[in-house]
Structure formats: C-alpha cells, structure tokens
Design a protein around this motif. Sequence first.
Motif, PDB file in Angstrom:
ATOM      1  N   ALA B 112       0.869   3.501   4.255  1.00 16.46           N
ATOM      2  CA  ALA B 112       0.786   2.626   4.011  1.00 16.46           C
ATOM      3  C   ALA B 112       0.849   2.965   2.569  1.00 16.46           C
ATOM      4  O   ALA B 112       0.230   3.868   1.871  1.00 16.46           O
ATOM      5  CB  ALA B 112      -0.472   1.349   4.304  1.00 16.46           C
ATOM      6  N   ARG B 115      -2.352  -2.112  -1.415  1.00 21.02           N
ATOM      7  CA  ARG B 115      -2.172  -3.167  -2.489  1.00 21.02           C
ATOM      8  C   ARG B 115      -2.529  -3.240  -3.941  1.00 21.02           C
ATOM      9  O   ARG B 115      -3.600  -3.061  -4.606  1.00 21.02           O
ATOM     10  CB  ARG B 115      -2.855  -4.658  -2.050  1.00 21.02           C
ATOM     11  N   LYS B 244      -0.101  -2.382   2.315  1.00 22.62           N
ATOM     12  CA  LYS B 244       0.464  -2.661   2.695  1.00 22.62           C
ATOM     13  C   LYS B 244       1.515  -1.547   2.817  1.00 22.62           C
ATOM     14  O   LYS B 244       1.486  -0.932   2.762  1.00 22.62           O
ATOM     15  CB  LYS B 244       1.480  -4.087   1.365  1.00 22.62           C
ATOM     16  N   ALA B 260       4.860  -9.882   8.078  1.00 22.90           N
ATOM     17  CA  ALA B 260       3.841  -9.194   7.123  1.00 22.90           C
ATOM     18  C   ALA B 260       4.208  -8.331   6.457  1.00 22.90           C
ATOM     19  O   ALA B 260       3.575  -6.969   5.836  1.00 22.90           O
ATOM     20  CB  ALA B 260       2.932  -8.161   7.960  1.00 22.90           C
ATOM     21  N   GLU B 285       4.812  -3.379  12.025  1.00 26.80           N
ATOM     22  CA  GLU B 285       3.732  -3.904  12.957  1.00 26.80           C
ATOM     23  C   GLU B 285       3.411  -3.565  14.060  1.00 26.80           C
ATOM     24  O   GLU B 285       4.842  -3.139  15.187  1.00 26.80           O
ATOM     25  CB  GLU B 285       5.043  -5.104  12.509  1.00 26.80           C
ATOM     26  N   TYR B 296      -0.321  -7.122  11.567  1.00 25.43           N
ATOM     27  CA  TYR B 296      -0.439  -6.304  10.364  1.00 25.43           C
ATOM     28  C   TYR B 296      -1.406  -5.141  10.570  1.00 25.43           C
ATOM     29  O   TYR B 296      -2.146  -5.865  10.174  1.00 25.43           O
ATOM     30  CB  TYR B 296       0.022  -6.064   9.227  1.00 25.43           C
TER      31      TYR B 296
END
Lengths: 449, 449
Positions: B112, B115, B244, B260, B285, B296
């Motif tokens: 990930a 964000r 994310k 997602a 996901e 997610y």
Amino acid sequence: MQVVVIGGDAVGMTAASQLKRTMRDAVQVTVLQEQEWTSYSACGIPYWIAGEVSGPEALVARSPAAHRVNGIDVRTGHRATRIDPEARVVTAVGSGAEQEFAYDHLVIGTGATPRRPPIPGLDLPGVYRVQTLDEAKAAIAGLAQDPRRAVVLGAGYIGVEMAEAGISRGLDTTVVDVAAEPMASLDPDMGCLVREGMIARGAHLRMGQVVREVVAGPDGRVRAVVTDEGEIPADIVFLGLGVKPRTELARAAGLPLGEAGGIRTDDRQRVLGYADVWAGGDCVEVTDRLTGRFRYLPLGTHANKHGRVIGSNIAGGDMAFPGVVGTAVTRFQDLEIARTGLTEAEGAGLDLDLVSVVVHSTTAAGYMPEAAPIAVKMIAERDGGRVLGAQIVGGRGAGLRIDTAAVALWSGLTAADVAQLDLAYAPPLSPVWDPVQQAARVLSSRVAS
Amino acid sequence: MQVVVIGGDAVGMTAASQLKRTMRDAVQVTVLQEQEWTSYSACGIPYWIAGEVSGPEALVARSPAAHRVNGIDVRTGHRATRIDPEARVVTAVGSGAEQEFAYDHLVIGTGATPRRPPIPGLDLPGVYRVQTLDEAKAAIAGLAQDPRRAVVLGAGYIGVEMAEAGISRGLDTTVVDVAAEPMASLDPDMGCLVREGMIARGAHLRMGQVVREVVAGPDGRVRAVVTDEGEIPADIVFLGLGVKPRTELARAAGLPLGEAGGIRTDDRQRVLGYADVWAGGDCVEVTDRLTGRFRYLPLGTHANKHGRVIGSNIAGGDMAFPGVVGTAVTRFQDLEIARTGLTEAEGAGLDLDLVSVVVHSTTAAGYMPEAAPIAVKMIAERDGGRVLGAQIVGGRGAGLRIDTAAVALWSGLTAADVAQLDLAYAPPLSPVWDPVQQAARVLSSRVAS
C-alpha cells in the motif's frame, strides 16, 4: 406459584431473580440458605485471602437484603434437611425450629463440598478450608497470627491460587500434591510449564508426594505436613483438594445421581424423572458437548447459566443448557493457565485417534516490551482435523486466548479452519499470527486429510 | 520453475519462503524489493517512534541475507517498472540498470501507499509519513530536533498509535480529523468512548475539522496546521491518513482492479483471468465473508495468510483464502480498541435489519484491582439473531476479547448461542459472564425469534 430454592448462591439466586423479573407477583420465591451470605463469589476467596480484595462484602454480588427488596423471600440461617418430592415439601431448620415449605417447583442449588481425604490432622488449628466466606474469614484470622511457612495441599486451581495468596502474604509457600505436575486438568507436558513457572515465581513444589498426616506442635497448632518423603514445616495449611457435589439431600430424596456423584438433569436442567424439580451448579453433572457424556465440572460460569435456564423454564420458557466444553482459566501471579476441550490423556481414555502439537511463541510481537512467553498445545482428531482441545500456559494476556479455541471447538472447526480465522493483531497485543493460530497451523499439517 | 516476486514484505517473502521450503531446488525464486529491508513489521513502526522498540532491526523478522541463506534470490534496491503478462516478463531497475526477469509464476505483493490528500505543505520539513522504515527513521531524526508540539493528521489506527507515540516522547500531542469521532472503523457511539479515553490519557483531539494547509515558520520548517477552525501550532507533524493499494504496475499491465482500487483475485489468490499471476496483501481487495463483497482491508494478518496460500498453490497445492470478517485491534496506552464484522453503519448501508446493544462492564471481576471498564457493542440480524459485528473499547485485557466475537460470527453463531458459550472465567481475568457474553445475552432478548 410457589417456588422453593435450596441454596442462595449462583444457581439459586440467578434462578430466583430471573423468575421474579419475569413473573413478578405471579410467583412466590423462598430461598433457604444456610449461610448468612447470598450470591457471593467463591472464586474470589483466594484473592481476599491474598489481601487483594478488601473484605467479604466485596465478594457479595447481591446481599440477602438486596434480594428481599426484589421480592425474594431469602431465609438465611435455614438449613434444608429433607426433600419430599411426592408431597412437594422441603423441610428446613432455622432458628432452632423445623419448618415445612411446600412448592410447585423446587430448585436445588446445594453446590459443592470440599473433598476430605482420610488424612489425620485436617481438623487441627491452623488448617483451613477456603470454600465459604466463613472459612476464608477463619483463614485470614489465622494469617493474623504471623505464620512464616504455608503449605498448600493440592496443586489444582484452588491450590495454585492459594499458593499465590500465600506468597502475596509474604509466606514461604510450598504446594504438595501426589500428581507429577501441578494442574492435573492439563496434560503433563503443559503442567510441567506450570511447575517451572511457579518455581521461578517463588513457590516451592513437592510433587509426587503422598500426604500422610498433618501434625501439631506442642501448642496444639499445626506444625508440619508429613508426606511419604518427609516432613514439611508449616505454620499454616490451606486445603485445595478439590470439591465434590453436595447431594446428601438429593440422594436421601431418591433423586438420580451420576457416576461422579452429581445430580442428573436433562438439558432444561430438570432433574431426570421429576417434572417439578430443577437443579444446577456445583451439585449437578453437566454434558460434555464433545463426547456427549456426563462429567462433573463445578464452575461458576455453568452455575450462572443453569440459574438463567431454570428461571426461564419455570416461568414457562423453553431454554436449553447446551452443555460444556470444559473451558477454564486461572493464574499464578503473571503466569496464566488455561484449558478447553479434551486433554490428550482424556482423549486417549476415550480411544480417540488424536494428533497434538505444542508451540512456543510470545503474547505480543516479539520485539515489543509486552512480549511474554506463551505455550499453546492444541489437539485434534487425526482424521479430518476437528479441534478437540487446547491448553495454554504463558504470561500476561495468554490465558483468555483459550476462548478463541473454545469457540472454535464449540463450533466444530478444524485446525485448518482455525489457522485461517480472521483474528485481531496489533504489536503490543499479539504476534501477527496469534499463538493459537500458530498451533493450529502446525497441527493442520499433521492431520490426515 | 521460475517464480518472480514483486515486493519483499509479508506476502512476498511468506510466499517465497513457503515455495522454497516445499519445492527446494525445483524452484528458483527472485524477489524484487525496492527498499533495503525485507519482511519487516510496518505495524511496529509507531512503537519504534515511541521509543518502545530499540531500532529498525528489531522490526525486521527476516533480513535479505537470512532469506538468501534459505535460497531465495532477494534483489534489494530493485524497483519493478513493468509487468508484461503476455511475455511473462517483469522489468526492474536496479543499480541504475534495467533488467528483465522471466517468470513461470508471478507474485505481486506491492503493498500500500499512504493517501496523500491535496493539502499544501505536506512536503515541508518536519512533516513525516510513517509507513516505511526509512520514513520512520526520518521521523525519529525529526524528534531529535526537540519539538514540543506534535500534530497527528488522521484519527484512525495509525493516527491513534502515533498520538500514543507523541505523548510517549513527551510531546504535547493533538490529533486532527474531519470525522466527528476517532476510529471511524467503529460506530460513533464507540468512537466517542475512544475520544473520551484519549483525552483522559493526555491527548488533544480536534474532531470535525478540515485541514486546509500545513504552514512553515521563518526557518522553513513546519510551524502550524491550519484547519477550517483555526491554527494548531506544530513543531512536528505525523501523517496518519490511511493507505491505498499500490497498483500502478498492475494497472499498467491491464490486471483487473476493483472499486476500492485493489487487485482482484479469486479465493486462491490468483489474479482474475491470469493463470500464472498471483497477488495478496495490501495491494488486493479481500472478500468479506459476511457480505460476500470485495472490500479493501490492508492488514498484516491477511498478507501473511495470502503469502501462505500463494506459496502453497504455486507449489501445486490447492489452498483457499476463506475471506475476512474485518477483525482489528489497536490501543492507546492502556485503552484497547477493537472491532470485527460489520458496524451498524455498514449494516445500514447494506439495508440489513439489525439490532444492537452496548453493555458496560469490567475486564475482571468487579471487586478485583485488575478490573477496568470495558464497553462491548454487539450487532445481530433482527431476524434470527445471527451475530454480524462487535466493537470493544476498554482497559487492559479488553481488546483481544474481540476474537471471541470474531470466531463466533465466522462460525455463524447467534447472539443466543454466544450467551451460552463455555468461556474462561477467573476473577483477575474476567467477570463470571464475559463482557462479550453479557452483550450477547442482552442482544438475544432483542432479537425476533
């Protein structure tokens, strides 16, 4: 409706409260309670003796007076002496006089009574049972006489907890038991970890010794515990020899008793063969969900559930007690000890083909200061891998992890299922694979599929 | 067999290790890892920053060198730049040069990425992301400059943990979030308890505020966080704004992504439509067992399981990842916060007819010194009472109780079932009715039967 309850502790008072709450004035509930207390936590007694709990009042969840405010006729100091299930009458002695109590429904919650092996000297001054609040009060009075050395007879739950209490009170504390390892409700490989943990935390253990006698000194008070291997000096002795169902009344009334001596009921807690007699708690046998057999497992959790089930059913409901899986936990200082389901030994006794594993891990991520050692033993059927038991010995946070295994085996999950469960993880609280899952993962690879 | 792994953390290295362990010389595994570290615990970073963990090495479960000893060709400093699923080739840049790696099977574990909302000033000196070890190292260097006031942007898991770290470092610490309550993964009534608990433990919370800008002082370093309600002075700022899926490579290669933004796989962790491409961890996901939908949920627990599943399947096995129920836990000092299943809000969004309850109890028997407050929220289907979610906020020992609820809802138990479970009880560790069972008991009375 007239309901008579014999015994004013967990099962009796829970049933009584449940009944009054749902039926209100449509039911009259009379509770016959020998002691002056109701609804107290016998499990808390070792912590009162240890000095962690301030007094007996703290252990009383609801006093007789509080129950009376709720409309329950609590007769303390009343000892039930006879049940006549034909005439539907209980006889009790209170304040010297004998009295009869007619019932439509009878609830028996007479609890358990400590085992008393035929060892000479168990009545000596300075030897204490610790099951009732009055016994605990006497033990605390004994501690006020400044003993230096305590001996605890028995290395089960109560024995381990009393050993903690003795050390908390500053006493040089020795636990004696005929078993090779403490906590015989665990397999010996896990009991061994308990022994090592207790010794590391300051207890002396004399395992594999048979107690022959408790002997007095010149002052008539306890002086030593004599075993087949010698004498252990003792200024105070605590008995933690386990309990048995207290069923004299039930037996005399002809109620059905099981092999372990407990009253036999159906899953509604109705005494087998009696439409209007109910029993629960430490005086009954419970059904083991894993084997379908009756066993004797006196625990406050079952007693509370029995009381709820009985209260609900007398009030016209239809609630079942679904049985037990044998979950239990205790601790010795920061060492937590837990089990659920069957041990390997129990499984072998049932001729089950089992596989088992013991994994050693940490209670938190290994790099965190909170990480303490934890050992998890898990047991499954070789064929298919259904989990049948788990045992845990470890530091702070270890013990309640047994509930993960308890719910898993309650639900019939396999070791492979448990390894895939979505469990909680945060470094201060758990490794990324919870130790229970680590055990399940290894175990699943040993299962025939 | 040639296996190329992109990403040297949980999913990638677990898959690689599993493969080498089972296939040995029959497989060649090459891992392309941008950073110099492998297999490290990102979840442990807040505790390193807090000073509870000594250094980055402690967070590394297995170093590149250790993996190489196990026969895995770990290429650190190698950034994968392109996947060609037709030609079965991955291109990577390492030490300046571009190189191609052909594969029979590809494992994508790109993880990930934080964000980054369009807030001016997030690149100022003194503003730190805390997702990688290098970022954490920078943050710790920032702490050495003697800041007094810390501001944490975001009140989710990382935000709460970084607030604890700030206070541990002696900083006056403020958490800012646009949500009304911290921990938006809980319902607001439970988030409210988190807020109160954090404030009582020394954090400042500015909830419901929109961050407009992070501004610098004359020295060019961060001076304040500006929100729609004013300025919050800050000598150091930590970003905890969530993450994310990092899927640029996958997207460019045409692999299927979900709503997602995560890579979509089947339950074998095989990328949908690709026989030889596998993915897991924070870049995919996962399937929610309760709803059957993709969601997610980037968590280390899932990544580790994915790695095991992928390694096993490439090696010829057939292991499924059974999905998640959304279990998570964190803590703020001694306040433990946990959730599993669906929140009330999530359930409402799915048009489910739910009932819920919040009970307030204690983590141990009320009379024990260990007893700390605990609140348990439990959520069930109104029709039938199947448990669909639980949330816990409470003192030490509260958090991992979520696993009881997690296993229960994994297994499809109802609230009435949970109330009857055989759970562990000992006064220092639990009330006689575990708080999770207390919630289930009340909830079961509100269910339509």
